[in-house]
Motif scaffolding. Structure first.
Motif, PDB file in Angstrom:
ATOM      1  N   CYS A  21       0.849  -1.201   0.000  1.00 14.55           N
ATOM      2  CA  CYS A  21       0.000   0.000   0.000  1.00 14.55           C
ATOM      3  C   CYS A  21       0.884   1.250   0.000  1.00 14.55           C
ATOM      4  CB  CYS A  21      -0.891  -0.009   1.241  1.00 14.55           C
ATOM      5  SG  CYS A  21      -1.837   1.514   1.435  1.00 14.55           S
TER       6      CYS A  21
ATOM      7  N   TYR B  21       0.305   4.231   0.840  1.00 19.38           N
ATOM      8  CA  TYR B  21       0.131   5.101   2.014  1.00 19.38           C
ATOM      9  C   TYR B  21       0.880   4.523   3.228  1.00 19.38           C
ATOM     10  CZ  TYR B  21      -3.552   6.832  -1.017  1.00 19.38           C
ATOM     11  OH  TYR B  21      -4.237   7.326  -2.091  1.00 19.38           O
ATOM     12  N   PHE B  22       1.064   3.218   3.237  1.00 21.07           N
ATOM     13  CA  PHE B  22       1.899   2.580   4.267  1.00 21.07           C
ATOM     14  C   PHE B  22       3.359   2.915   4.022  1.00 21.07           C
ATOM     15  CE2 PHE B  22       4.516  -1.259   5.184  1.00 21.07           C
ATOM     16  CZ  PHE B  22       4.400  -1.287   6.577  1.00 21.07           C
TER      17      PHE B  22
ATOM     18  N   ASP C 122      -1.925   8.961   6.759  1.00 20.13           N
ATOM     19  CA  ASP C 122      -2.615   8.245   7.830  1.00 20.13           C
ATOM     20  C   ASP C 122      -2.614   6.762   7.486  1.00 20.13           C
ATOM     21  OD1 ASP C 122      -3.136  10.641   9.022  1.00 20.13           O
ATOM     22  OD2 ASP C 122      -5.213  10.782   8.295  1.00 20.13           O
ATOM     23  N   CYS C 123      -2.157   5.946   8.386  1.00 22.27           N
ATOM     24  CA  CYS C 123      -2.087   4.504   8.125  1.00 22.27           C
ATOM     25  C   CYS C 123      -2.126   3.744   9.445  1.00 22.27           C
ATOM     26  CB  CYS C 123      -0.806   4.175   7.346  1.00 22.27           C
ATOM     27  SG  CYS C 123      -0.549   2.403   7.166  1.00 22.27           S
ATOM     28  N   ASN C 124      -3.247   3.050   9.674  1.00 27.45           N
ATOM     29  CA  ASN C 124      -3.411   2.304  10.934  1.00 27.45           C
ATOM     30  C   ASN C 124      -2.398   1.184  11.092  1.00 27.45           C
ATOM     31  OD1 ASN C 124      -5.684   3.679  11.969  1.00 27.45           O
ATOM     32  ND2 ASN C 124      -7.005   2.602  10.496  1.00 27.45           N
ATOM     33  N   LYS C 125      -1.881   0.710   9.977  1.00 23.40           N
ATOM     34  CA  LYS C 125      -0.907  -0.390  10.050  1.00 23.40           C
ATOM     35  C   LYS C 125       0.447   0.139  10.538  1.00 23.40           C
ATOM     36  CE  LYS C 125      -1.204  -3.808   6.874  1.00 23.40           C
ATOM     37  NZ  LYS C 125      -1.538  -4.942   7.721  1.00 23.40           N
TER      38      LYS C 125
ATOM     39  N   CYS D 220      -7.030   5.448   7.853  1.00 25.21           N
ATOM     40  CA  CYS D 220      -6.621   4.696   6.661  1.00 25.21           C
ATOM     41  C   CYS D 220      -6.809   5.581   5.435  1.00 25.21           C
ATOM     42  CB  CYS D 220      -7.454   3.421   6.523  1.00 25.21           C
ATOM     43  SG  CYS D 220      -7.166   2.579   4.955  1.00 25.21           S
ATOM     44  N   ALA D 221      -5.714   6.107   4.921  1.00 20.82           N
ATOM     45  CA  ALA D 221      -5.778   7.022   3.771  1.00 20.82           C
ATOM     46  C   ALA D 221      -6.262   6.320   2.510  1.00 20.82           C
ATOM     47  CB  ALA D 221      -4.404   7.639   3.527  1.00 20.82           C
ATOM     48  N   ALA D 222      -6.114   4.991   2.452  1.00 20.13           N
ATOM     49  CA  ALA D 222      -6.478   4.272   1.222  1.00 20.13           C
ATOM     50  C   ALA D 222      -7.990   4.185   1.030  1.00 20.13           C
ATOM     51  CB  ALA D 222      -5.882   2.868   1.251  1.00 20.13           C
TER      52      ALA D 222
ATOM     53  N   ASP E   1     -10.642  -0.390   9.072  1.00 19.90           N
ATOM     54  CA  ASP E   1      -9.332   0.125   9.485  1.00 19.90           C
ATOM     55  C   ASP E   1      -8.214  -0.153   8.495  1.00 19.90           C
ATOM     56  OD1 ASP E   1     -10.073   1.332  11.920  1.00 19.90           O
ATOM     57  OD2 ASP E   1     -10.284  -0.642  12.821  1.00 19.90           O
ATOM     58  N   CYS E   2      -8.393  -1.096   7.571  1.00 16.69           N
ATOM     59  CA  CYS E   2      -7.328  -1.404   6.599  1.00 16.69           C
ATOM     60  C   CYS E   2      -7.878  -2.249   5.453  1.00 16.69           C
ATOM     61  CB  CYS E   2      -6.174  -2.152   7.283  1.00 16.69           C
ATOM     62  SG  CYS E   2      -4.802  -2.559   6.169  1.00 16.69           S
ATOM     63  N   ILE E   3      -7.459  -1.891   4.226  1.00 16.71           N
ATOM     64  CA  ILE E   3      -7.930  -2.647   3.050  1.00 16.71           C
ATOM     65  C   ILE E   3      -6.758  -3.117   2.172  1.00 16.71           C
ATOM     66  CG2 ILE E   3     -10.152  -1.429   3.032  1.00 16.71           C
ATOM     67  CD1 ILE E   3      -9.113   0.205   0.621  1.00 16.71           C
ATOM     68  N   ALA E   4      -5.536  -3.099   2.714  1.00 14.86           N
ATOM     69  CA  ALA E   4      -4.379  -3.486   1.896  1.00 14.86           C
ATOM     70  C   ALA E   4      -4.453  -4.971   1.523  1.00 14.86           C
ATOM     71  CB  ALA E   4      -3.088  -3.206   2.659  1.00 14.86           C
TER      72      ALA E   4
HETATM   73  S1  SF4 Z   1      -4.940   0.159   3.577  1.00 15.22           S
HETATM   74 FE1  SF4 Z   1      -3.885  -0.497   5.441  1.00 15.22          FE
HETATM   75  S2  SF4 Z   1      -1.740  -0.198   4.907  1.00 15.22           S
HETATM   76 FE2  SF4 Z   1      -2.948   1.091   3.483  1.00 15.22          FE
HETATM   77  S3  SF4 Z   1      -3.234   3.116   4.469  1.00 15.22           S
HETATM   78 FE3  SF4 Z   1      -4.959   1.861   5.057  1.00 15.22          FE
HETATM   79  S4  SF4 Z   1      -4.286   1.033   7.041  1.00 15.22           S
HETATM   80 FE4  SF4 Z   1      -2.450   1.673   5.982  1.00 15.22          FE
END
Ligand code: SF4
Ligand SMILES: Cc1cc2nc3c(=O)[nH]c(=O)nc-3n(C[C@H](O)[C@H](O)[C@H](O)COP(=O)(O)OP(=O)(O)OC[C@H]3O[C@@H](n4cnc5c(N)ncnc54)[C@H](O)[C@@H]3O)c2cc1C
Length: 328
Positions: A119, A121-122, A128-131, A138-140, A157-160
């Motif tokens: 990802c 954004y990671f 912003d990135c919860n991971k 989560c910017a994605a 919270d995450c879709i990577a």
């Molecule tokens: S998809 Fe996951 S890795 Fe990508 S920005 Fe969102 S939290 Fe982060």
């Protein structure tokens, strides 16, 4: 540049002792993920334990027919091993579909299992990135999510998507991960190794701090089966999967006796599809059956702004792979 300590281990025990259950310590294998992310300041270990001197570079057949792969076996060595080519074509093909020759020569089995998401954004270190930074967002989800974001297993919270090709083949074959840690050795079913993001996307796998992967053991091959990996991507080389399928079939004439199906590029972890397997089992092979079965894999899919195309593409990856495998 950040300062970090460096230790070189000569055995698994030394590696585990040098690590010491510290979350800010990283093992170094081929370095093709770790060194990138350290340079990008996304991973910031204060100590790196180099495991290149640990003798985990053998592939051995066990008495029960399973294949035990050392964590330091390179992706090239594994793909070219004659036992893998003959009995697990799906794994050989998945490995050769990944990265580039130079990367595969360095990348290891343990490192591939542990590789991080692609990802952007990671990896940019600032979005912003919860991971990367739990609780930051989560910017994605509201951003660009076309290629390396999933439609299965996502959360708010995450879709990577999980990036590995090798792991998709392994989850189709069935495997066990052997680990050594501060509390001793244990085994983890490959299907339980990678975790869904849920509300803790920073937790990606079942390892406890300080645990080292020592081996991956593949289940014995299905007798008389055929298998293949099909990877669909933006360009035909040096590119991560938009959607992929790993398929193993055992045939009785034109009837599918047994089927194993897994997918890459579409899930937040290597994605096995038992509902597709059940729909295929015991039925005569046909394009119509494949299309009906492939649809089942995506019944719970969630499309985001730019990746809805992965639903039909993922189905097509299954249908085409099954058609080619059963045509012979
Ligand atoms: S998809 Fe996951 S890795 Fe990508 S920005 Fe969102 S939290 Fe982060
Ligand atoms: C440009 C590029 C393109 C790529 N394309 C693809 C692709 O198409 N398909 C694909 O599947 N992959 C692809 N990759 C990813 C590549 O496969 C991984 O980077 C590689 O497999 C990681 O292995 P490594 O040995 O280099 O791991 P390292 O970078 O050394 O380590 C990765 C992580 O695993 C941990 N680790 C390593 N070994 C162990 C162990 N034994 N036990 C516990 N933890 C461990 C490390 O601490 C680190 O956190 C690509 C990579 C790059 C840079």
């Amino acid at each position: 540049m950040r300062h970090f300590d460096y230790a070189r281990a000569g055995s698994a025990q030394q590696a585990v002792a040098a690590h010491g259950s510290d979350r800010e310590v990283s093992f170094l294998a081929g370095g093709t993920t770790l060194l990138d992310l350290v340079k990008l300041d996304v991973m910031q270990p204060h100590k790196i334990v180099d495991i290149n001197g640990v003798a985990l570079d053998k592939i051995e057949r066990l008495d029960d027919g399973r294949l035990r792969i050392g964590a330091m076996v390179t992706n090239t060595a594994l793909a070219r091993d004659q036992r893998v080519v003959d009995d697990y074509a799906v794994l050989s093909q998945a490995l050769l579909a990944g990265a580039s020759t130079q990367l595969r020569n360095k990348a290891t089995t343990g490192g591939n299992v542990m590789q991080r998401v692609r990802c952007p954004y990671f990896r940019d270190g600032v979005s912003d990135c919860n991971k990367r930074e739990p609780g930051s967002g989560c910017a994605a989800i509201g951003g660009v999510n076309r290629s390396v974001h999933a439609v299965l297993g996502t959360s708010d919270d995450c879709i990577a998507s999980h990036p590995s090709d090798m792991c998709v083949a392994m989850i189709a074959i069935g495997a066990t991960v052997e680990v050594q840690g501060p509390e001793g050795a244990r085994e983890i079913d490959f299907a339980d190794f990678h975790l869904l993001p849920g509300d803790t996307p920073a937790r990606e796998h079942a390892l406890e701090p300080g645990e080292l992967i020592t081996h991956v053991i593949l289940d014995a091959p299905l007798e008389g089966s055929r298998s293949a990996y099909l990877k669909l991507r933006d360009r035909q080389s040096y590119q991560f999967a938009l959607a992929s399928s790993a398929v193993i079939v055992q045939m009785d004439g034109n009837t599918i006796r047994e089927a194993r199906v897994a997918m890459g590029g579409v899930g937040t972890k290597p994605w096995r599809a038992p509902e597709v397997e059940a729909a295929l089992k015991g039925r005569p092979a046909s394009e119509k059956l494949f299309a009906e079965a492939a649809k089942l894999a995506f019944e719970n899919a969630i499309a985001y702004a730019h990746n809805g195309y992965k639903i039909p593409l993922g189905q097509q990856a299954i249908v085409r792979n099954l058609s080619d495998l059963t045509a012979a």
